[in-house]
Enzyme design. Sequence first.
Site, mmCIF file in Angstrom:
data_model
loop_
_atom_site.group_PDB
_atom_site.id
_atom_site.type_symbol
_atom_site.label_atom_id
_atom_site.label_comp_id
_atom_site.label_asym_id
_atom_site.label_seq_id
_atom_site.Cartn_x
_atom_site.Cartn_y
_atom_site.Cartn_z
ATOM 1 N N SER A 22 0.900 10.677 -30.126
ATOM 2 C CA SER A 22 1.673 9.758 -29.228
ATOM 3 C C SER A 22 1.274 8.038 -29.688
ATOM 4 O O SER A 22 1.953 7.391 -29.725
ATOM 5 C CB SER A 22 1.476 10.080 -27.924
ATOM 6 O OG SER A 22 2.340 11.088 -27.686
ATOM 7 N N THR A 67 -1.250 15.167 -21.103
ATOM 8 C CA THR A 67 -1.304 16.209 -21.897
ATOM 9 C C THR A 67 -2.336 17.348 -21.300
ATOM 10 O O THR A 67 -2.723 17.075 -20.480
ATOM 11 C CB THR A 67 -1.687 16.132 -23.323
ATOM 12 O OG1 THR A 67 -1.233 16.976 -24.018
ATOM 13 C CG2 THR A 67 -2.975 15.328 -23.818
ATOM 14 N N LYS A 71 -1.367 18.596 -17.290
ATOM 15 C CA LYS A 71 0.273 18.304 -16.874
ATOM 16 C C LYS A 71 0.679 18.923 -15.498
ATOM 17 O O LYS A 71 1.487 18.510 -15.067
ATOM 18 C CB LYS A 71 0.677 19.251 -18.002
ATOM 19 C CG LYS A 71 0.764 18.655 -19.232
ATOM 20 C CD LYS A 71 1.895 19.320 -20.316
ATOM 21 C CE LYS A 71 2.409 18.365 -21.197
ATOM 22 N NZ LYS A 71 3.338 19.162 -22.177
ATOM 23 N N ASN A 92 4.642 15.377 -17.971
ATOM 24 C CA ASN A 92 4.098 14.829 -19.412
ATOM 25 C C ASN A 92 4.174 13.544 -19.359
ATOM 26 O O ASN A 92 3.823 12.830 -20.272
ATOM 27 C CB ASN A 92 5.003 15.584 -20.633
ATOM 28 C CG ASN A 92 6.246 14.871 -20.843
ATOM 29 O OD1 ASN A 92 6.855 14.386 -19.882
ATOM 30 N ND2 ASN A 92 6.677 14.760 -22.078
ATOM 31 N N ASP A 108 10.171 16.817 -21.544
ATOM 32 C CA ASP A 108 10.000 17.638 -22.670
ATOM 33 C C ASP A 108 11.363 18.187 -22.977
ATOM 34 O O ASP A 108 11.754 18.826 -24.054
ATOM 35 C CB ASP A 108 9.022 18.804 -22.683
ATOM 36 C CG ASP A 108 7.499 18.369 -22.949
ATOM 37 O OD1 ASP A 108 7.478 17.345 -23.856
ATOM 38 O OD2 ASP A 108 6.616 18.691 -22.506
ATOM 39 N N GLY A 134 9.044 33.311 -26.166
ATOM 40 C CA GLY A 134 7.642 33.031 -25.671
ATOM 41 C C GLY A 134 8.002 32.429 -24.220
ATOM 42 O O GLY A 134 9.167 32.097 -23.565
ATOM 43 N N GLY A 136 5.372 30.492 -22.210
ATOM 44 C CA GLY A 136 4.184 29.565 -21.866
ATOM 45 C C GLY A 136 4.797 28.293 -21.313
ATOM 46 O O GLY A 136 5.874 28.184 -20.821
ATOM 47 N N GLY A 137 3.939 27.217 -21.289
ATOM 48 C CA GLY A 137 4.511 25.849 -20.841
ATOM 49 C C GLY A 137 5.612 25.197 -21.785
ATOM 50 O O GLY A 137 6.512 24.783 -21.345
ATOM 51 N N ALA A 138 5.647 25.499 -23.077
ATOM 52 C CA ALA A 138 6.700 25.049 -23.647
ATOM 53 C C ALA A 138 8.085 25.583 -23.554
ATOM 54 O O ALA A 138 9.026 25.016 -23.332
ATOM 55 C CB ALA A 138 6.394 25.074 -25.388
ATOM 56 N N GLY A 250 10.422 21.409 -35.442
ATOM 57 C CA GLY A 250 9.829 20.964 -34.055
ATOM 58 C C GLY A 250 9.402 19.439 -33.806
ATOM 59 O O GLY A 250 9.187 18.916 -32.706
HETATM 60 P P1 ATR Z 1 2.130 26.726 -24.290
HETATM 61 O O1 ATR Z 1 1.947 26.579 -23.025
HETATM 62 O O2 ATR Z 1 2.092 25.529 -25.203
HETATM 63 O O3 ATR Z 1 3.489 27.358 -24.507
HETATM 64 P P2 ATR Z 1 0.835 29.381 -23.963
HETATM 65 O O4 ATR Z 1 1.079 29.392 -22.521
HETATM 66 O O5 ATR Z 1 -0.608 29.416 -24.445
HETATM 67 O O6 ATR Z 1 1.192 27.800 -24.550
HETATM 68 O O7 ATR Z 1 1.874 30.255 -24.425
HETATM 69 C C1 ATR Z 1 1.914 30.582 -25.829
HETATM 70 C C2 ATR Z 1 3.041 31.688 -25.943
HETATM 71 O O8 ATR Z 1 2.812 32.085 -27.345
HETATM 72 C C3 ATR Z 1 3.028 32.746 -24.945
HETATM 73 O O9 ATR Z 1 4.389 32.980 -24.935
HETATM 74 C C4 ATR Z 1 2.336 33.824 -25.737
HETATM 75 O O10 ATR Z 1 2.715 35.023 -25.373
HETATM 76 P P3 ATR Z 1 1.882 35.852 -24.158
HETATM 77 O O11 ATR Z 1 2.475 35.120 -22.860
HETATM 78 O O12 ATR Z 1 2.133 37.121 -24.161
HETATM 79 O O13 ATR Z 1 0.462 35.601 -24.363
HETATM 80 C C5 ATR Z 1 2.925 33.486 -27.148
HETATM 81 N N1 ATR Z 1 1.872 34.173 -28.388
HETATM 82 C C6 ATR Z 1 0.814 33.757 -28.577
HETATM 83 N N2 ATR Z 1 0.260 34.598 -29.688
HETATM 84 C C7 ATR Z 1 1.208 35.514 -29.831
HETATM 85 C C8 ATR Z 1 1.296 36.745 -30.559
HETATM 86 N N3 ATR Z 1 0.229 37.218 -31.465
HETATM 87 N N4 ATR Z 1 2.349 37.385 -30.219
HETATM 88 C C9 ATR Z 1 3.499 37.380 -29.503
HETATM 89 N N5 ATR Z 1 3.217 36.035 -28.930
HETATM 90 C C10 ATR Z 1 2.355 35.429 -28.824
#
Ligand code: ATR
Length: 291
Positions: A22, A67, A71, A92, A108, A134, A136-138, A250
């Site tokens: 940033s 960050t 967050k 964020n 975001d 996925g 997670g947070g993103a 990205g």
């Molecule tokens: P962020 O908040 O930055 O999105 P995160 O919360 O750690 O990061 O999320 C990472 C994502 O990548 C999750 O969806 C994770 O899947 P899980 O919820 O099952 O952990 C996914 N991810 C990471 N490694 C993976 C792998 N080897 N195979 C499949 N999904 C994976």
Amino acid sequence: MLINGKTAVAGVIGWPVSHSKSPLLHNFWFREYGINGAYVAFPVAPGRFESAISGLVALGLKGANVTVPYKEAALEAADLVSDEAARIGAANTLVVLEDGRIEARNTDCFGFTENLRHGAPGWQPQRAPAVVLGAGGASRAVLVGLLDAGVPEIRLVNRSRDKADTLSKQLGVAGSGRIRVLDWEERSAALQDASLLANTTSLGMGGQPALDIDLEALPAGATVTDAVYTPLETPLLKAARHRGNVCVDGLGMLLYQAVSAFEAWFGVRPEVTPALRAHLLGADLPAARSA
Ligand code: ATR
């Protein structure tokens, strides 16, 4: 760049934070638009976030990005929370308002959809389902962006299915059919009739395994995007490009999320230009994802 008694200041709060891109971004825009501003990284140790936030107002800063790991805490610390930040459950961006109150925002989701609008102008969100990998947070920011763009059905696929189920419930659309949670094993089949595939997992990032997915079922006209931007062309984007899909990397998500923060703090809506991208790509970017 001249720093003087009138320099407007903003920054990014995190722990650790020295890897943040940033400062490169915002300081580029100060130069570009001739704004007397400075943007720095603030490493804030655990336990000190609340006092750092009070310090923003006390020191007359314009605001800050927030960050990892703050967050979620940013929502609690703010006086006002924007609709997006509340739905995403994380902020964020903190904006110090004229009256000294702090508003927590999340840019975001804007960054994600704006990146797609520029990189894939032919993508029509309302026309067909989107597949999001996925949970997670993103992913939360991506889902809110897609829901607001009017995507009729989001197929949410995550290795840990329970996280995807929880996320769809938290977003208040469970039962509406707008988010369909699928098992990780269904990720390739989920691409049937989709007009967008978005990877929000860390797979494909430098040092991580590539995302293992068969793109066969994905229509040729579909757009593929990846929150991972190191490398800029992930194995997923490379495979999609080879079969003729429109690909959106990205890095744009990172750049566009900063646009609305910069505008809120400094009153100028900056542009994302090839020169800005080159400036960031010229720097040594550590392995990372947007959001
Ligand atoms: P962020 O908040 O930055 O999105 P995160 O919360 O750690 O990061 O999320 C990472 C994502 O990548 C999750 O969806 C994770 O899947 P899980 O919820 O099952 O952990 C996914 N991810 C990471 N490694 C993976 C792998 N080897 N195979 C499949 N999904 C994976």
